[in-house]
Design a protein around this motif. Structure first.
Motif, PDB file in Angstrom:
ATOM      1  N   VAL A  37     -31.895  40.563 -34.209  1.00  0.00           N
ATOM      2  CA  VAL A  37     -32.720  39.929 -33.355  1.00  0.00           C
ATOM      3  C   VAL A  37     -33.404  41.278 -32.634  1.00  0.00           C
ATOM      4  O   VAL A  37     -34.633  41.209 -32.154  1.00  0.00           O
ATOM      5  N   TYR A  38     -32.668  42.316 -32.137  1.00  0.00           N
ATOM      6  CA  TYR A  38     -33.347  43.358 -31.700  1.00  0.00           C
ATOM      7  C   TYR A  38     -34.496  43.895 -32.300  1.00  0.00           C
ATOM      8  O   TYR A  38     -35.494  44.373 -32.057  1.00  0.00           O
ATOM      9  N   ALA A  39     -34.076  44.196 -33.809  1.00  0.00           N
ATOM     10  CA  ALA A  39     -35.050  44.761 -34.537  1.00  0.00           C
ATOM     11  C   ALA A  39     -36.516  43.947 -34.625  1.00  0.00           C
ATOM     12  O   ALA A  39     -37.522  44.369 -34.773  1.00  0.00           O
ATOM     13  N   ALA A  40     -36.102  42.791 -34.802  1.00  0.00           N
ATOM     14  CA  ALA A  40     -37.432  41.581 -34.917  1.00  0.00           C
ATOM     15  C   ALA A  40     -38.227  41.690 -33.677  1.00  0.00           C
ATOM     16  O   ALA A  40     -39.415  41.630 -33.756  1.00  0.00           O
ATOM     17  N   ASN A  41     -37.504  42.027 -32.476  1.00  0.00           N
ATOM     18  CA  ASN A  41     -38.193  42.364 -31.388  1.00  0.00           C
ATOM     19  C   ASN A  41     -38.767  43.559 -31.006  1.00  0.00           C
ATOM     20  O   ASN A  41     -39.026  43.788 -29.673  1.00  0.00           O
ATOM     21  N   ASP A  42     -38.817  44.304 -31.880  1.00  0.00           N
ATOM     22  CA  ASP A  42     -39.079  45.983 -31.666  1.00  0.00           C
ATOM     23  C   ASP A  42     -38.352  46.798 -30.624  1.00  0.00           C
ATOM     24  O   ASP A  42     -39.020  47.453 -30.079  1.00  0.00           O
ATOM     25  N   LEU A  43     -37.166  46.230 -30.577  1.00  0.00           N
ATOM     26  CA  LEU A  43     -36.310  46.954 -29.534  1.00  0.00           C
ATOM     27  C   LEU A  43     -35.580  47.745 -30.416  1.00  0.00           C
ATOM     28  O   LEU A  43     -34.260  47.816 -30.769  1.00  0.00           O
ATOM     29  N   PHE A  44     -36.004  48.916 -30.503  1.00  0.00           N
ATOM     30  CA  PHE A  44     -35.451  49.918 -31.492  1.00  0.00           C
ATOM     31  C   PHE A  44     -34.190  50.456 -30.936  1.00  0.00           C
ATOM     32  O   PHE A  44     -33.135  50.591 -31.595  1.00  0.00           O
ATOM     33  N   HIS A  45     -34.110  51.034 -29.923  1.00  0.00           N
ATOM     34  CA  HIS A  45     -32.920  51.644 -29.281  1.00  0.00           C
ATOM     35  C   HIS A  45     -31.689  50.655 -29.254  1.00  0.00           C
ATOM     36  O   HIS A  45     -30.483  51.014 -29.302  1.00  0.00           O
ATOM     37  N   GLU A  46     -32.050  49.570 -28.696  1.00  0.00           N
ATOM     38  CA  GLU A  46     -30.856  48.416 -28.555  1.00  0.00           C
ATOM     39  C   GLU A  46     -30.292  48.180 -29.870  1.00  0.00           C
ATOM     40  O   GLU A  46     -29.195  47.936 -30.214  1.00  0.00           O
ATOM     41  N   ALA A  47     -31.191  47.934 -31.069  1.00  0.00           N
ATOM     42  CA  ALA A  47     -30.810  47.673 -32.293  1.00  0.00           C
ATOM     43  C   ALA A  47     -29.758  48.551 -32.957  1.00  0.00           C
ATOM     44  O   ALA A  47     -28.789  48.735 -33.607  1.00  0.00           O
ATOM     45  N   VAL A  48     -30.404  50.186 -32.647  1.00  0.00           N
ATOM     46  CA  VAL A  48     -29.472  51.161 -32.918  1.00  0.00           C
ATOM     47  C   VAL A  48     -28.361  51.410 -32.276  1.00  0.00           C
ATOM     48  O   VAL A  48     -27.062  51.492 -32.857  1.00  0.00           O
ATOM     49  N   ARG A  49     -28.164  50.872 -31.074  1.00  0.00           N
ATOM     50  CA  ARG A  49     -27.068  50.577 -30.401  1.00  0.00           C
ATOM     51  C   ARG A  49     -25.954  49.843 -30.910  1.00  0.00           C
ATOM     52  O   ARG A  49     -24.663  50.181 -30.909  1.00  0.00           O
ATOM     53  N   VAL A  50     -26.487  48.467 -31.029  1.00  0.00           N
ATOM     54  CA  VAL A  50     -25.450  47.517 -31.464  1.00  0.00           C
ATOM     55  C   VAL A  50     -24.944  48.068 -33.013  1.00  0.00           C
ATOM     56  O   VAL A  50     -23.742  47.829 -33.437  1.00  0.00           O
ATOM     57  N   LEU A  51     -25.927  48.630 -33.570  1.00  0.00           N
ATOM     58  CA  LEU A  51     -25.537  49.002 -35.177  1.00  0.00           C
ATOM     59  C   LEU A  51     -24.358  50.399 -34.925  1.00  0.00           C
ATOM     60  O   LEU A  51     -23.301  50.283 -35.743  1.00  0.00           O
ATOM     61  N   GLY A  52     -24.556  51.046 -33.871  1.00  0.00           N
ATOM     62  CA  GLY A  52     -23.353  51.989 -33.740  1.00  0.00           C
ATOM     63  C   GLY A  52     -22.273  51.549 -32.966  1.00  0.00           C
ATOM     64  O   GLY A  52     -21.171  51.837 -33.738  1.00  0.00           O
ATOM     65  N   GLU A  53     -22.254  50.236 -32.292  1.00  0.00           N
ATOM     66  CA  GLU A  53     -21.051  49.734 -31.821  1.00  0.00           C
ATOM     67  C   GLU A  53     -20.278  49.306 -33.084  1.00  0.00           C
ATOM     68  O   GLU A  53     -19.189  49.023 -33.087  1.00  0.00           O
ATOM     69  N   MET A  54     -21.045  48.386 -34.115  1.00  0.00           N
ATOM     70  CA  MET A  54     -20.408  47.994 -35.036  1.00  0.00           C
ATOM     71  C   MET A  54     -19.531  48.975 -35.935  1.00  0.00           C
ATOM     72  O   MET A  54     -18.345  48.759 -36.101  1.00  0.00           O
ATOM     73  N   ARG A  55     -20.120  50.059 -36.084  1.00  0.00           N
ATOM     74  CA  ARG A  55     -19.300  51.395 -36.590  1.00  0.00           C
ATOM     75  C   ARG A  55     -18.036  51.549 -36.011  1.00  0.00           C
ATOM     76  O   ARG A  55     -16.911  51.623 -36.387  1.00  0.00           O
ATOM     77  N   LEU A  56     -18.197  51.563 -34.554  1.00  0.00           N
ATOM     78  CA  LEU A  56     -17.242  51.889 -33.786  1.00  0.00           C
ATOM     79  C   LEU A  56     -16.006  50.931 -34.003  1.00  0.00           C
ATOM     80  O   LEU A  56     -14.733  51.010 -33.868  1.00  0.00           O
ATOM     81  N   TRP A  57     -16.315  49.468 -34.082  1.00  0.00           N
ATOM     82  CA  TRP A  57     -15.341  48.589 -34.074  1.00  0.00           C
ATOM     83  C   TRP A  57     -14.999  48.321 -35.622  1.00  0.00           C
ATOM     84  O   TRP A  57     -14.361  47.369 -36.102  1.00  0.00           O
ATOM     85  N   ASP A  58     -15.369  49.142 -36.599  1.00  0.00           N
ATOM     86  CA  ASP A  58     -15.205  49.315 -38.020  1.00  0.00           C
ATOM     87  C   ASP A  58     -15.809  48.041 -38.669  1.00  0.00           C
ATOM     88  O   ASP A  58     -15.164  47.449 -39.494  1.00  0.00           O
ATOM     89  N   LYS A  59     -16.934  47.353 -38.183  1.00  0.00           N
ATOM     90  CA  LYS A  59     -17.602  46.441 -38.888  1.00  0.00           C
ATOM     91  C   LYS A  59     -18.596  46.974 -39.976  1.00  0.00           C
ATOM     92  O   LYS A  59     -19.289  47.889 -39.715  1.00  0.00           O
ATOM     93  N   ARG A  60     -18.699  46.084 -40.838  1.00  0.00           N
ATOM     94  CA  ARG A  60     -19.814  46.642 -41.998  1.00  0.00           C
ATOM     95  C   ARG A  60     -21.079  45.907 -41.912  1.00  0.00           C
ATOM     96  O   ARG A  60     -21.284  44.617 -41.791  1.00  0.00           O
ATOM     97  N   PRO A  61     -22.048  46.508 -41.538  1.00  0.00           N
ATOM     98  CA  PRO A  61     -23.305  45.885 -41.415  1.00  0.00           C
ATOM     99  C   PRO A  61     -23.916  45.390 -42.719  1.00  0.00           C
ATOM    100  O   PRO A  61     -23.510  45.857 -43.793  1.00  0.00           O
ATOM    101  N   SER A  62     -24.400  44.202 -42.633  1.00  0.00           N
ATOM    102  CA  SER A  62     -24.885  43.543 -43.855  1.00  0.00           C
ATOM    103  C   SER A  62     -26.374  43.971 -44.253  1.00  0.00           C
ATOM    104  O   SER A  62     -26.875  44.598 -43.808  1.00  0.00           O
ATOM    105  N   ALA A  63     -26.585  43.509 -45.339  1.00  0.00           N
ATOM    106  CA  ALA A  63     -28.119  43.903 -46.026  1.00  0.00           C
ATOM    107  C   ALA A  63     -28.800  43.351 -45.093  1.00  0.00           C
ATOM    108  O   ALA A  63     -30.105  44.008 -44.775  1.00  0.00           O
ATOM    109  N   MET A  64     -28.762  42.193 -44.466  1.00  0.00           N
ATOM    110  CA  MET A  64     -29.959  41.640 -43.684  1.00  0.00           C
ATOM    111  C   MET A  64     -30.068  42.556 -42.350  1.00  0.00           C
ATOM    112  O   MET A  64     -31.363  42.559 -41.877  1.00  0.00           O
TER     113      MET A  64
END
Length: 664
Positions: free
Chosen positions: A285-312
């Motif tokens: 969602v953030y990436a589709a709306n060109d919100l670069f920092h928010e998308a990267v922030r959520v990706l970082g939080e995923m890694r902190l919670w030990d969640k694996r990002p999907s291909a999408m």
């Protein structure tokens, strides 16, 4: 007794082989035989069902063929078995065989075979079965009616589906959910969608989590913010939000689609952190709306919670880096993809990587990503072709297309239009090549595709065969703005301004709204034909009536048009009104017109502005020097030339396209 031994032996071998190895949850003794009496159809049906559940279709078929007697349940089991193994036509063949043997269908038979026909697109056969449903009196059966409604919705015959639905004496919740899902997935109108919801409330049918998911999904597609917000309130009141993670995800998608990212973030915060689907949704969602920092922030939080990002998630981020021209971030995403092992086996990720490097002008990395794919796919070929096209490697686009043809990779409209576009951008497009690609379009069924035909219009006009461009335009089933712009550009290229204006008027009459490119093509047509007054009207028309504000290309075209006809004062006024008072190309065009029409006053101002704008470019200074030389101010001309030399400027040596042949 002659028929008994083979089936007993066969059944024994089946149980030994499949139940002892594949169905380990139910180990049976070797001396067990389910067919002590071969007339026991129920026992054999159970065996048949269990074999199909274990995925042993071949063994089930052998048992089915050996059975001395079969009832309707036997046939139903095999019909469903073929369907679950993705053989819909074999299911239909089995159904026809059953009917031909005089075995009467029951409700399970009809609901099963109609669902198969609907899901497999066997609509003609499904309609024939519907006739048999009516004849045998099963029309009011809720399960059969559900399958029929689903089939007609998939066929796009919503009126028929609604009639069947509302003719039912009683509509339970699963039927309502089925209709709502069909309307949402196939993009029904908001009127249909809201009417269904109102009727459901009038009949006091209590929605469940699945119902609300479909309803919110429908609001998402239609951007019905008010209705979706009301549904959100109902969901909170009924308590479904806490127990249904899919419903929570639907709310995230809904607010994202409506552009209310604050509420999307709130909905996301309410979802348990163990749900990886929502994490990936928020990154996308953030990436589709060109919100670069928010998308990267959520990706970082995923890694902190030990969640694996999907291909999408990575595809969305790679597409974002393509749009933002962030090569460094793109490379970091590529490293992350490699670390997680997603770079192999995912065609979409490979395609996104090829596109990302191409859009960031790193063609070598784009080619490397293409060569690293395990198998050449349509998506990767398309990404490689568009990247090569974007960077001007037109000949390489042909090579990729030829490779697709040689390797029997079925191309689509993107592949074909990219190849035609590359052909049109060559210095001298060949008519034979245009005709060959046109034949490919016809043979592959893309002869009515607007994108392919518009590319052909451009290619034919660039090759000098406007007649074929006209014929291709007339072949468009319903010309859109791209089609009209393509043919206007073809006329403009040939200097046929009157035809440009006629086609433009036709486009307006059809209710199509021209864009900046359309107006630019019309202005070019007026420019090449010397239609000054018409050009002025079009330029004013685009600003006042259509609220399309001109950019530097439109101003440059108008300055050139006014300058060609000697209206140099008007051209200068227009240039001064442009944003940033024009650029060096526009002032150079005006100075050239001043030299042609020998206008010293405007020419002096244009020369001064040109040298101020481009103090380091020798070509513009030499143009100004030549102007002063032509009006007789030789000292000024020499001074400008000396200043250029003092700044170590040098003029590029020109080259000729004429070949020189040596004769021995």
């Amino acid at each position: 007794m002659r028929n008994k031994l083979p089936i007993v032996s066969f059944a024994r071998s089946i149980f030994v082989t499949h139940y002892s190895h594949k169905c380990q949850h139910q180990i049976l003794p070797l001396n067990f035989c389910p067919v002590s009496n071969y007339n026991n159809i129920c026992s054999l049906n159970k065996t048949l069902h269990d074999l199909l559940q274990c995925g042993s279709l071949t063994s089930a078929l052998h048992l089915f063929e050996e059975m001395p007697k079969r009832d309707v349940v036997t046939w139903n089991i095999m019909i469903s078995g073929y369907s679950h193994n993705r053989f819909p036509r074999k299911s239909l063949h089995l159904y026809n065989k059953m009917v031909s043997q005089g075995i009467k269908e029951n409700s399970s038979t009809f609901s099963s075979i109609l669902s198969i026909c609907g899901n497999a697109g066997l609509y003609k056969e499904g309609i024939e079965i519907h006739s048999r449903v009516v004849v045998l009196g099963f029309s009011m059966n809720v399960y059969i009616a559900s399958a029929l409604v689903n089939m007609y919705i998939q066929m796009g015959l919503r009126d028929v589906a609604f009639k069947l639905f509302y003719d039912l004496p009683k509509r339970n919740l699963p039927v309502w959910n089925l209709v709502l899902r069909g309307i949402c997935e196939l993009g029904g109108s908001s009127t249909e969608f809201l009417r269904l919801y109102s009727d459901m409330k009038l009949e006091n049918v209590e929605p469940n989590g699945l119902t609300y998911s479909y309803l919110i999904h429908g609001c998402c597609k239609k951007r019905l913010l008010d209705k979706g917000t009301q549904l959100h309130s109902h969901v909170i009141k009924t308590g479904w939000l806490e127990s249904n993670v899919f419903l929570a995800n639907a709310l995230v998608d809904f607010y994202s689609a409506c552009g209310i990212l604050v509420d999307a973030d709130k909905a996301f915060e309410c979802i348990p952190r163990q749900d990886v689907i929502t994490w990936n949704s928020m990154v996308s969602v953030y990436a589709a709306n060109d919100l670069f920092h928010e998308a990267v922030r959520v990706l970082g939080e995923m890694r902190l919670w030990d969640k694996r990002p999907s291909a999408m998630s990575f595809i969305a981020l790679l597409n974002l880096t393509s749009r933002r021209k962030e090569l460094l971030l793109g490379k970091q995403m590529h490293n992350f993809v490699i670390k997680l092992g997603l770079d192999y086996g995912s065609v979409l990720i490979q395609s996104a990587l090829i596109d990302m490097y191409g859009k960031n002008h790193d063609i070598q990395s784009s080619i490397t990503a293409f060569q690293c794919t395990r198998e050449t796919s349509l998506e990767c070929c398309n990404s490689m072709m568009t990247s090569l096209l974007h960077l001007g490697f037109f000949q390489d686009v042909f090579e990729i297309f030829s490779r697709m043809v040689c390797e029997n990779i079925v191309f689509d409209e993107v592949s074909l239009s990219s190849t035609i576009k590359a052909l049109s951008l060559l210095s001298t497009p060949n008519l034979d090549n245009c005709a060959l690609l046109h034949c490919c379009a016809i043979k592959s069924g893309f002869d009515s595709d607007s994108v392919v035909l518009c590319s052909l219009i451009d290619a034919y006009s660039r090759s000098g065969h406007l007649r074929f461009s006209q014929q291709t335009f007339e072949a468009l089933p319903s010309p859109n703005i791209i089609g009209f712009t393509s043919i206007i550009n073809a006329y403009a290229r040939k200097g046929m301004g009157s035809q440009c204006l006629a086609v433009f008027a036709e486009m307006i009459q059809k209710g199509l709204k021209p864009d900046k490119v359309t107006f630019l093509c019309v202005l070019l047509g007026c420019n090449h034909s010397g239609l000054v007054e018409e050009g002025k009207k079009i330029f004013e028309f685009m600003r006042t009536f259509h609220e399309v504000y001109p950019d530097r290309r439109h101003y440059s075209c108008m300055v050139d048009l006014l300058g060609r006809t000697g209206l140099l004062n008007e051209a200068e006024e227009l240039l001064m009104s442009a944003s940033s008072s024009g650029d060096s190309i526009m002032w150079s065009s005006l100075l050239r017109s001043c030299r042609i029409h020998q206008n010293e006053h405007v020419g002096r101002r244009a020369a001064k502005r040109l040298m101020d704008l481009e103090p380091e470019d020798p070509s513009f200074w030499l143009q100004a020097s030549n102007f002063y030389s032509e009006i007789g101010e030789f000292e000024t001309a020499v001074y400008i030339r000396e200043v250029a030399v003092a700044r170590k400027m040098s003029r590029d040596i020109g080259y000729s396209l004429i070949r020189v042949h040596e004769f021995h």
